[in-house]
Write a protein that holds these residues in place. Structure first.
Motif, PDB file in Angstrom:
ATOM      1  N   HIS A 141       0.812  -1.213   0.000  1.00 51.65           N
ATOM      2  CA  HIS A 141       0.000   0.000   0.000  1.00 51.65           C
ATOM      3  C   HIS A 141       0.846   1.263   0.000  1.00 51.65           C
ATOM      4  O   HIS A 141       0.648   2.165  -0.830  1.00 51.65           O
ATOM      5  CB  HIS A 141      -0.935   0.000   1.215  1.00 51.65           C
ATOM      6  N   VAL A 142       1.803   1.352   0.922  1.00 47.46           N
ATOM      7  CA  VAL A 142       2.573   2.585   1.057  1.00 47.46           C
ATOM      8  C   VAL A 142       3.488   2.787  -0.154  1.00 47.46           C
ATOM      9  O   VAL A 142       3.652   3.918  -0.634  1.00 47.46           O
ATOM     10  CB  VAL A 142       3.378   2.598   2.370  1.00 47.46           C
ATOM     11  N   THR A 143       4.078   1.721  -0.665  1.00 42.62           N
ATOM     12  CA  THR A 143       4.928   1.844  -1.856  1.00 42.62           C
ATOM     13  C   THR A 143       4.131   2.359  -3.039  1.00 42.62           C
ATOM     14  O   THR A 143       4.572   3.257  -3.774  1.00 42.62           O
ATOM     15  CB  THR A 143       5.569   0.494  -2.209  1.00 42.62           C
ATOM     16  N   ILE A 144       2.936   1.805  -3.244  1.00 44.83           N
ATOM     17  CA  ILE A 144       2.094   2.245  -4.362  1.00 44.83           C
ATOM     18  C   ILE A 144       1.700   3.703  -4.193  1.00 44.83           C
ATOM     19  O   ILE A 144       1.720   4.488  -5.158  1.00 44.83           O
ATOM     20  CB  ILE A 144       0.842   1.348  -4.459  1.00 44.83           C
ATOM     21  N   MET A 145       1.351   4.114  -2.971  1.00 50.38           N
ATOM     22  CA  MET A 145       0.977   5.503  -2.742  1.00 50.38           C
ATOM     23  C   MET A 145       2.149   6.443  -2.995  1.00 50.38           C
ATOM     24  O   MET A 145       1.977   7.523  -3.574  1.00 50.38           O
ATOM     25  CB  MET A 145       0.462   5.673  -1.309  1.00 50.38           C
ATOM     26  N   MET A 146       3.361   6.058  -2.581  1.00 49.35           N
ATOM     27  CA  MET A 146       4.523   6.910  -2.812  1.00 49.35           C
ATOM     28  C   MET A 146       4.831   7.020  -4.309  1.00 49.35           C
ATOM     29  O   MET A 146       5.201   8.090  -4.802  1.00 49.35           O
ATOM     30  CB  MET A 146       5.743   6.368  -2.062  1.00 49.35           C
ATOM     31  N   LEU A 147       4.661   5.913  -5.037  1.00 44.70           N
ATOM     32  CA  LEU A 147       4.856   5.958  -6.486  1.00 44.70           C
ATOM     33  C   LEU A 147       3.818   6.868  -7.144  1.00 44.70           C
ATOM     34  O   LEU A 147       4.131   7.593  -8.098  1.00 44.70           O
ATOM     35  CB  LEU A 147       4.775   4.552  -7.076  1.00 44.70           C
ATOM     36  N   SER A 148       2.602   6.835  -6.620  1.00 39.14           N
ATOM     37  CA  SER A 148       1.556   7.705  -7.183  1.00 39.14           C
ATOM     38  C   SER A 148       1.875   9.168  -6.905  1.00 39.14           C
ATOM     39  O   SER A 148       1.746  10.014  -7.795  1.00 39.14           O
ATOM     40  CB  SER A 148       0.189   7.339  -6.609  1.00 39.14           C
ATOM     41  N   TYR A 149       2.302   9.487  -5.667  1.00 46.66           N
ATOM     42  CA  TYR A 149       2.665  10.866  -5.348  1.00 46.66           C
ATOM     43  C   TYR A 149       3.791  11.358  -6.262  1.00 46.66           C
ATOM     44  O   TYR A 149       3.738  12.472  -6.787  1.00 46.66           O
ATOM     45  CB  TYR A 149       3.113  10.980  -3.893  1.00 46.66           C
ATOM     46  N   CYS A 150       4.801  10.516  -6.432  1.00 45.73           N
ATOM     47  CA  CYS A 150       5.952  10.909  -7.239  1.00 45.73           C
ATOM     48  C   CYS A 150       5.545  11.149  -8.686  1.00 45.73           C
ATOM     49  O   CYS A 150       5.889  12.174  -9.280  1.00 45.73           O
ATOM     50  CB  CYS A 150       7.028   9.833  -7.160  1.00 45.73           C
ATOM     51  N   SER A 151       4.802  10.224  -9.257  1.00 47.11           N
ATOM     52  CA  SER A 151       4.382  10.355 -10.646  1.00 47.11           C
ATOM     53  C   SER A 151       3.478  11.569 -10.840  1.00 47.11           C
ATOM     54  O   SER A 151       3.620  12.324 -11.817  1.00 47.11           O
ATOM     55  CB  SER A 151       3.654   9.081 -11.077  1.00 47.11           C
ATOM     56  N   LEU A 152       2.557  11.784  -9.900  1.00 47.22           N
ATOM     57  CA  LEU A 152       1.649  12.927 -10.001  1.00 47.22           C
ATOM     58  C   LEU A 152       2.406  14.246  -9.865  1.00 47.22           C
ATOM     59  O   LEU A 152       2.152  15.198 -10.615  1.00 47.22           O
ATOM     60  CB  LEU A 152       0.561  12.835  -8.925  1.00 47.22           C
ATOM     61  N   LEU A 153       3.341  14.313  -8.913  1.00 40.58           N
ATOM     62  CA  LEU A 153       4.081  15.559  -8.697  1.00 40.58           C
ATOM     63  C   LEU A 153       4.960  15.906  -9.898  1.00 40.58           C
ATOM     64  O   LEU A 153       5.027  17.062 -10.318  1.00 40.58           O
ATOM     65  CB  LEU A 153       4.931  15.451  -7.430  1.00 40.58           C
ATOM     66  N   ILE A 154       5.635  14.904 -10.463  1.00 39.94           N
ATOM     67  CA  ILE A 154       6.477  15.170 -11.633  1.00 39.94           C
ATOM     68  C   ILE A 154       5.610  15.569 -12.828  1.00 39.94           C
ATOM     69  O   ILE A 154       5.936  16.498 -13.579  1.00 39.94           O
ATOM     70  CB  ILE A 154       7.346  13.948 -11.974  1.00 39.94           C
ATOM     71  N   GLY A 155       4.482  14.872 -13.010  1.00 39.53           N
ATOM     72  CA  GLY A 155       3.576  15.243 -14.086  1.00 39.53           C
ATOM     73  C   GLY A 155       3.062  16.664 -13.942  1.00 39.53           C
ATOM     74  O   GLY A 155       2.965  17.408 -14.915  1.00 39.53           O
ATOM     75  N   ARG A 213       0.964  11.525 -19.764  1.00 45.21           N
ATOM     76  CA  ARG A 213       1.288  10.113 -19.515  1.00 45.21           C
ATOM     77  C   ARG A 213       1.603   9.865 -18.039  1.00 45.21           C
ATOM     78  O   ARG A 213       1.129   8.886 -17.444  1.00 45.21           O
ATOM     79  CB  ARG A 213       2.485   9.701 -20.379  1.00 45.21           C
ATOM     80  N   LEU A 214       2.405  10.746 -17.450  1.00 43.29           N
ATOM     81  CA  LEU A 214       2.780  10.558 -16.044  1.00 43.29           C
ATOM     82  C   LEU A 214       1.577  10.717 -15.116  1.00 43.29           C
ATOM     83  O   LEU A 214       1.445   9.977 -14.127  1.00 43.29           O
ATOM     84  CB  LEU A 214       3.874  11.554 -15.657  1.00 43.29           C
ATOM     85  N   LEU A 215       0.709  11.664 -15.406  1.00 40.44           N
ATOM     86  CA  LEU A 215      -0.474  11.852 -14.570  1.00 40.44           C
ATOM     87  C   LEU A 215      -1.439  10.682 -14.713  1.00 40.44           C
ATOM     88  O   LEU A 215      -2.123  10.310 -13.744  1.00 40.44           O
ATOM     89  CB  LEU A 215      -1.174  13.167 -14.921  1.00 40.44           C
ATOM     90  N   THR A 216      -1.478  10.078 -15.888  1.00 43.49           N
ATOM     91  CA  THR A 216      -2.291   8.867 -16.073  1.00 43.49           C
ATOM     92  C   THR A 216      -1.733   7.724 -15.230  1.00 43.49           C
ATOM     93  O   THR A 216      -2.488   7.010 -14.547  1.00 43.49           O
ATOM     94  CB  THR A 216      -2.322   8.462 -17.559  1.00 43.49           C
ATOM     95  N   ILE A 217      -0.404   7.550 -15.276  1.00 40.89           N
ATOM     96  CA  ILE A 217       0.234   6.510 -14.460  1.00 40.89           C
ATOM     97  C   ILE A 217       0.008   6.785 -12.973  1.00 40.89           C
ATOM     98  O   ILE A 217      -0.326   5.879 -12.199  1.00 40.89           O
ATOM     99  CB  ILE A 217       1.740   6.441 -14.771  1.00 40.89           C
ATOM    100  N   GLY A 218       0.189   8.053 -12.569  1.00 37.30           N
ATOM    101  CA  GLY A 218      -0.005   8.416 -11.174  1.00 37.30           C
ATOM    102  C   GLY A 218      -1.435   8.178 -10.714  1.00 37.30           C
ATOM    103  O   GLY A 218      -1.670   7.729  -9.592  1.00 37.30           O
ATOM    104  N   PHE A 219      -2.410   8.479 -11.575  1.00 42.01           N
ATOM    105  CA  PHE A 219      -3.820   8.250 -11.244  1.00 42.01           C
ATOM    106  C   PHE A 219      -4.093   6.763 -11.070  1.00 42.01           C
ATOM    107  O   PHE A 219      -4.841   6.363 -10.154  1.00 42.01           O
ATOM    108  CB  PHE A 219      -4.712   8.832 -12.341  1.00 42.01           C
ATOM    109  N   PHE A 220      -3.500   5.939 -11.925  1.00 36.51           N
ATOM    110  CA  PHE A 220      -3.655   4.481 -11.799  1.00 36.51           C
ATOM    111  C   PHE A 220      -3.090   3.997 -10.466  1.00 36.51           C
ATOM    112  O   PHE A 220      -3.743   3.227  -9.741  1.00 36.51           O
ATOM    113  CB  PHE A 220      -2.953   3.784 -12.966  1.00 36.51           C
ATOM    114  N   PHE A 221      -1.873   4.446 -10.120  1.00 39.86           N
ATOM    115  CA  PHE A 221      -1.272   4.054  -8.845  1.00 39.86           C
ATOM    116  C   PHE A 221      -2.108   4.562  -7.664  1.00 39.86           C
ATOM    117  O   PHE A 221      -2.278   3.854  -6.662  1.00 39.86           O
ATOM    118  CB  PHE A 221       0.149   4.595  -8.733  1.00 39.86           C
ATOM    119  N   LEU A 222      -2.618   5.780  -7.771  1.00 35.94           N
ATOM    120  CA  LEU A 222      -3.422   6.347  -6.694  1.00 35.94           C
ATOM    121  C   LEU A 222      -4.693   5.525  -6.483  1.00 35.94           C
ATOM    122  O   LEU A 222      -5.077   5.239  -5.336  1.00 35.94           O
ATOM    123  CB  LEU A 222      -3.778   7.796  -7.010  1.00 35.94           C
ATOM    124  N   THR A 223      -5.336   5.150  -7.573  1.00 30.02           N
ATOM    125  CA  THR A 223      -6.546   4.327  -7.479  1.00 30.02           C
ATOM    126  C   THR A 223      -6.236   2.988  -6.823  1.00 30.02           C
ATOM    127  O   THR A 223      -6.946   2.537  -5.910  1.00 30.02           O
ATOM    128  CB  THR A 223      -7.149   4.095  -8.874  1.00 30.02           C
TER     129      THR A 223
END
Length: 306
Positions: A141-155, A213-223
């Motif tokens: 859970h926490v790894t996926i959330m951190m990946l989502s934060y990172c992808s969303l922030l960079i996007g 693309r990054l925000l799409t990936i981040g949204f997937f990880f966030l979900t």
């Protein structure tokens, strides 16, 4: 004791490496675009990446659990994910990504400095997990959330960069309209301006597309992170959703980027309008990740301000 000494050594080394990488990236962009400087910078990025991996592994071995149990460790992990994303993006977009690196690494250095110099030392130490965190869901859970934060922030940062360059091009175009074409020097200036616009237009398209693309990936990880967190919450507290401040802001974050994707996929928007939504989302992500953890009172709160 050996682990602690080596951890302190890595902490100091990583801070120095990140600072030097930031300085040399600025030198490369602003003053002296030399291949040797770029090579040295890339080496520093890779060295920082492996040093952060080593630091996380040491904390894992020392504590006996995955190093994502408190705010300090999550900030260190976020710093590493930023660098990992940068390495991947720089590999595919090396000709257009130096400018973004000069923007990203001050943020990485700030995050790392905040973790080491602002969080009280007693809260930086690895401690045994509380019962609710003693689960295999911690890593997932926490790894996926951190990946989502990172992808969303960079996007979002790419969208902000898009808006800045787009605004700059509008200003250049306005200046271009008042040039006197009878003057040869001004014609030469116009040619130079046009060549710059061609390069920046290409860069703008890359930023817009890559941000999407990054925000799409981040949204997937966030979900996926919200779903896994709900399952874990049911196991730990007997409820899938309790409107804890963290859960509430995670839902708000999800809605913002759902609106962003809806505007691009369904409405067919591109360029400035979705970039403005992403810019707003940049601040929402920070509130969700850091603001709630520091100031909120809830099941997810690290709350050392309160």
């Amino acid at each position: 004791m050996i682990f602690l000494n080596f951890e302190n050594f890595l902490n100091n080394s990583i801070f120095t490496i990140l600072f030097l990488v930031m300085i040399f990236q600025w030198i490369y962009i602003i003053i002296f675009p030399n291949k040797k400087i770029k090579l040295f910078t890339n080496f520093g990025v890779v060295l920082a990446n492996f040093s952060l991996i080593g630091l996380l592994l040491i904390r894992w071995l020392n504590s006996g659990h995955f190093p994502l149990s408190n705010l300090y460790e999550s900030l260190i992990f976020l710093s590493w994910t930023f660098i990992l994303f940068y390495i991947i993006l720089n590999y595919f977009f090396s000709n257009n990504f130096e400018i973004f690196g000069a923007l990203l690494f001050p943020i990485i250095l700030f995050i790392y400095s905040f973790a080491n110099f602002s969080i009280p030392e007693e809260l930086q130490n690895a401690t045994p997990l509380i019962p609710a965190l003693q689960s295999n869901w911690l890593m997932m859970h926490v790894t996926i959330m951190m990946l989502s934060y990172c992808s969303l922030l960079i996007g979002c940062l790419l969208s902000i960069s898009f808006l800045v360059l787009n605004f700059k091009n509008i200003k250049i175009f306005q200046k271009e309209q008042v040039l006197d074409f009878k003057n040869l020097k001004l014609i030469n200036n116009l040619i130079q301006i046009d060549s710059n616009i061609v390069f920046e237009n290409k860069l703008i398209k890359i930023l817009d597309n890559l941000s999407y693309r990054l925000l799409t990936i981040g949204f997937f990880f966030l979900t996926l992170g919200i779903i896994s967190g709900s399952i874990w919450a049911n196991e730990a507290w007997g409820s899938y959703w309790s409107w804890d401040p963290k859960e509430t802001w995670a839902f708000i974050t999800w809605l913002i980027f759902a609106i962003y994707l809806h505007s691009r996929i369904i409405k067919g928007w591109s360029g400035v309008k979705p970039a403005i939504i992403a810019t707003f989302g940049f601040f929402i992500v920070w509130v969700c990740y850091l603001g709630v953890n520091l100031l909120g009172k809830g099941l997810h709160s690290y709350g050392w301000f309160t």
